[in-house]
Motif scaffolding. Sequence first.
Motif, short mmCIF file in Angstrom:
data_model
loop_
_atom_site.label_atom_id
_atom_site.label_comp_id
_atom_site.label_asym_id
_atom_site.label_seq_id
_atom_site.Cartn_x
_atom_site.Cartn_y
_atom_site.Cartn_z
N VAL A 1 0.84 -1.20 0.00
CA VAL A 1 0.00 0.00 0.00
C VAL A 1 0.87 1.25 0.00
CG1 VAL A 1 -1.66 1.34 1.35
CG2 VAL A 1 -1.96 -1.12 1.11
N ILE A 2 1.92 1.24 0.83
CA ILE A 2 2.80 2.42 0.92
C ILE A 2 3.54 2.67 -0.38
CG2 ILE A 2 4.93 3.25 2.01
CD1 ILE A 2 2.45 3.76 3.66
N TRP A 3 4.00 1.61 -1.05
CA TRP A 3 4.68 1.83 -2.33
C TRP A 3 3.72 2.38 -3.38
CZ3 TRP A 3 9.44 2.73 -2.33
CH2 TRP A 3 10.31 2.07 -1.46
N ASN A 4 2.47 1.95 -3.35
CA ASN A 4 1.48 2.55 -4.24
C ASN A 4 1.33 4.03 -3.95
OD1 ASN A 4 0.99 0.16 -5.56
ND2 ASN A 4 -0.98 -0.24 -4.57
N MET A 5 1.33 4.40 -2.66
CA MET A 5 1.21 5.79 -2.27
C MET A 5 2.43 6.60 -2.73
SD MET A 5 2.30 8.22 0.13
CE MET A 5 2.84 7.39 1.63
N LEU A 6 3.62 6.04 -2.54
CA LEU A 6 4.84 6.76 -2.89
C LEU A 6 5.02 6.96 -4.40
CD1 LEU A 6 7.31 5.09 -0.34
CD2 LEU A 6 6.36 7.41 -0.23
N TRP A 7 4.49 6.03 -5.21
CA TRP A 7 4.67 6.10 -6.67
C TRP A 7 3.37 6.40 -7.42
CZ3 TRP A 7 9.09 6.42 -9.35
CH2 TRP A 7 10.28 6.02 -8.73
N ARG A 8 2.35 6.89 -6.74
CA ARG A 8 1.09 7.20 -7.41
C ARG A 8 1.31 8.31 -8.43
NH1 ARG A 8 1.10 9.80 -2.49
NH2 ARG A 8 0.96 12.06 -2.70
N PRO A 9 0.47 8.41 -9.45
CA PRO A 9 0.63 9.50 -10.43
C PRO A 9 0.33 10.86 -9.79
CG PRO A 9 -1.44 8.33 -10.80
CD PRO A 9 -0.68 7.55 -9.77
N GLY A 10 1.05 11.88 -10.25
CA GLY A 10 0.81 13.23 -9.77
C GLY A 10 1.62 13.63 -8.57
N THR A 11 2.55 12.77 -8.13
CA THR A 11 3.34 13.13 -6.95
C THR A 11 4.30 14.29 -7.24
OG1 THR A 11 4.98 11.46 -7.53
CG2 THR A 11 3.27 10.81 -5.98
N GLN A 12 4.67 14.48 -8.52
CA GLN A 12 5.63 15.52 -8.86
C GLN A 12 5.16 16.26 -10.13
OE1 GLN A 12 9.82 14.49 -7.84
NE2 GLN A 12 9.12 12.37 -7.89
N ASP A 13 6.03 17.13 -10.66
CA ASP A 13 5.74 17.95 -11.84
C ASP A 13 4.67 18.99 -11.56
OD1 ASP A 13 7.63 16.68 -13.44
OD2 ASP A 13 6.23 15.16 -14.15
N TYR A 14 4.98 19.92 -10.67
CA TYR A 14 4.03 20.98 -10.35
C TYR A 14 4.75 22.22 -9.82
CZ TYR A 14 4.72 19.06 -5.63
OH TYR A 14 5.27 18.59 -4.47
N VAL A 15 4.05 23.34 -9.88
CA VAL A 15 4.44 24.56 -9.17
C VAL A 15 3.39 24.77 -8.08
CG1 VAL A 15 4.79 27.05 -9.33
CG2 VAL A 15 5.48 25.57 -11.22
N MET A 16 3.84 24.90 -6.84
CA MET A 16 2.91 24.96 -5.71
C MET A 16 3.22 26.15 -4.80
SD MET A 16 1.82 21.94 -3.03
CE MET A 16 3.45 21.73 -2.30
N PRO A 17 2.61 27.31 -5.08
CA PRO A 17 2.66 28.39 -4.08
C PRO A 17 1.88 27.97 -2.84
CG PRO A 17 1.95 29.21 -6.24
CD PRO A 17 1.90 27.71 -6.29
N MET A 18 2.35 28.37 -1.66
CA MET A 18 1.69 28.00 -0.41
C MET A 18 1.65 29.18 0.54
SD MET A 18 3.23 24.20 0.44
CE MET A 18 2.20 24.04 1.89
N VAL A 19 0.60 29.20 1.36
CA VAL A 19 0.53 30.11 2.50
C VAL A 19 0.20 29.27 3.71
CG1 VAL A 19 -0.56 32.14 3.52
CG2 VAL A 19 -0.28 32.01 1.04
N SER A 20 0.98 29.43 4.78
CA SER A 20 0.79 28.65 6.00
C SER A 20 0.61 29.58 7.19
CB SER A 20 1.99 27.73 6.24
OG SER A 20 2.17 26.82 5.17
N TRP A 21 -0.44 29.32 7.96
CA TRP A 21 -0.72 30.10 9.16
C TRP A 21 -0.37 29.26 10.37
CZ3 TRP A 21 -3.65 30.04 4.81
CH2 TRP A 21 -3.92 31.28 4.18
#
Length: 443
Positions: free
Chosen positions: A148-168
């Motif tokens: 299950v964990i390996w499926n989670m670690l290699w699922r599609p969409g884990t990378q290739d993105y730009v992610m601006p974030m705001v954290s409170w």
Amino acid sequence: MSLSVCQQDQKISGPGRALLAATVIVGALFVAVVSAHAAEDQSYQALRNWIEQNRTTPPTFTPGQHLTEKDRKALEPFIPQSAWEYYFYPGMDMEITATGHYPFPPEWKMGLPASARLDDKGVLVGFPGGGLTFPEINPDEPQAAVKVIWNMLWRPGTQDYVMPMVSWSRSLNGQLDRVFEFTAVNTEYAHGDHCLVPGYEDVRGKSLMEFRSPRDMAGAKNLSVTYVDHYKEDNGWLYMPAQRKPRRTLASERTSELMGMDFIREDSMGFGGKVFEQNWTYLGKKQVLATINVRDNPEAGGPHLWVPNNARWEVREAHVVLIDPKKENHPYSHKIVFIDTETFWTLWMVAFDRKDDQLLRMNQHFLKYSESYAHETPQQAPYLEQDFSKNVGHHVFLHLGEVDINAKKPHATYNLCYVAKRTFSPGRAKQFYSVRNMVSGRR
């Protein structure tokens, strides 16, 4: 000879009677508070009991309903017990929507190539990416949890993105301590049949995080490199403008808080550590409520502004995985993650203190399916505008934020992400993630 309560009351003067009545009322209130706290037991054993007692409980609510605090009894079987103290409060509003179906990208492969296998430590060896590692999970297999964990670690969409974030970053009663603004850019190198950048076939992916605020962290950058070989330790560099040069970070240190926020590296997306450093147990499946395809970045709610409010929730079936760290100096005694059985995204993570088996840290994620951007567009980050329409067609989930609660401080970081898919050319990726360019800013 002792007097009855009525006989005693007759011998007490008016002011004394008032004092006695007040004492009785305070005592009753104390008992009520203690009873309420006991009902919200945040121990490891309480969560294990909750899983077993509610494993087959069917929902009594239906899609289209808006559930509030008065619906708590109906919600309790689907919100992990460790979270009740934070997620049930006056003014809460949970919109229930139908359980959706979220297919993987059509080109995503299923199963392991002939060259890949699980070794005796549960480590996936020889897998080059580009597919779902274990399409079928047999709950009776000894290695069901790590699959299950390996499926989670290699699922599609884990990378290739730009992610601006705001954290409170907030303490009790919503007291705002710090606001963090930063952008993470992540690129996957391992594509299964080829590597994005020739000559870097050992690299799984690279990520660069750059801070805009708070003022003392403006310009700070954190570069990390992960490898296809799970036994190989990640590489990392931290650049602080005051120091004028990048410095290597200790990638093996995964249990300290990241940049002063309320989560640790090992809790990234539920589990971001090393498989061989843990003991794994599969605890079966359990239905939970999850913010898996929210309409927009959820507003913060609750008495401390730690949790999502006015968000869209759906009932999801989750694999329940127990993680027990092998190291005796690890801060956790146990960690339980609830991982979606269709998408393999972590929905909830709950970790317990090694000192007393009480709740230490918890996180819960807000997700949005890429195809939903065709008719629903979330808000923009306050400092960077993006074209979210480019997310459509990828058939993956985007991370719109998370709750990270440190129950022992007590303190929490509420994160909102504004994610757009982005792919780099080989030349651009090589330049963008250059350690030298962390200083020059040439990107």
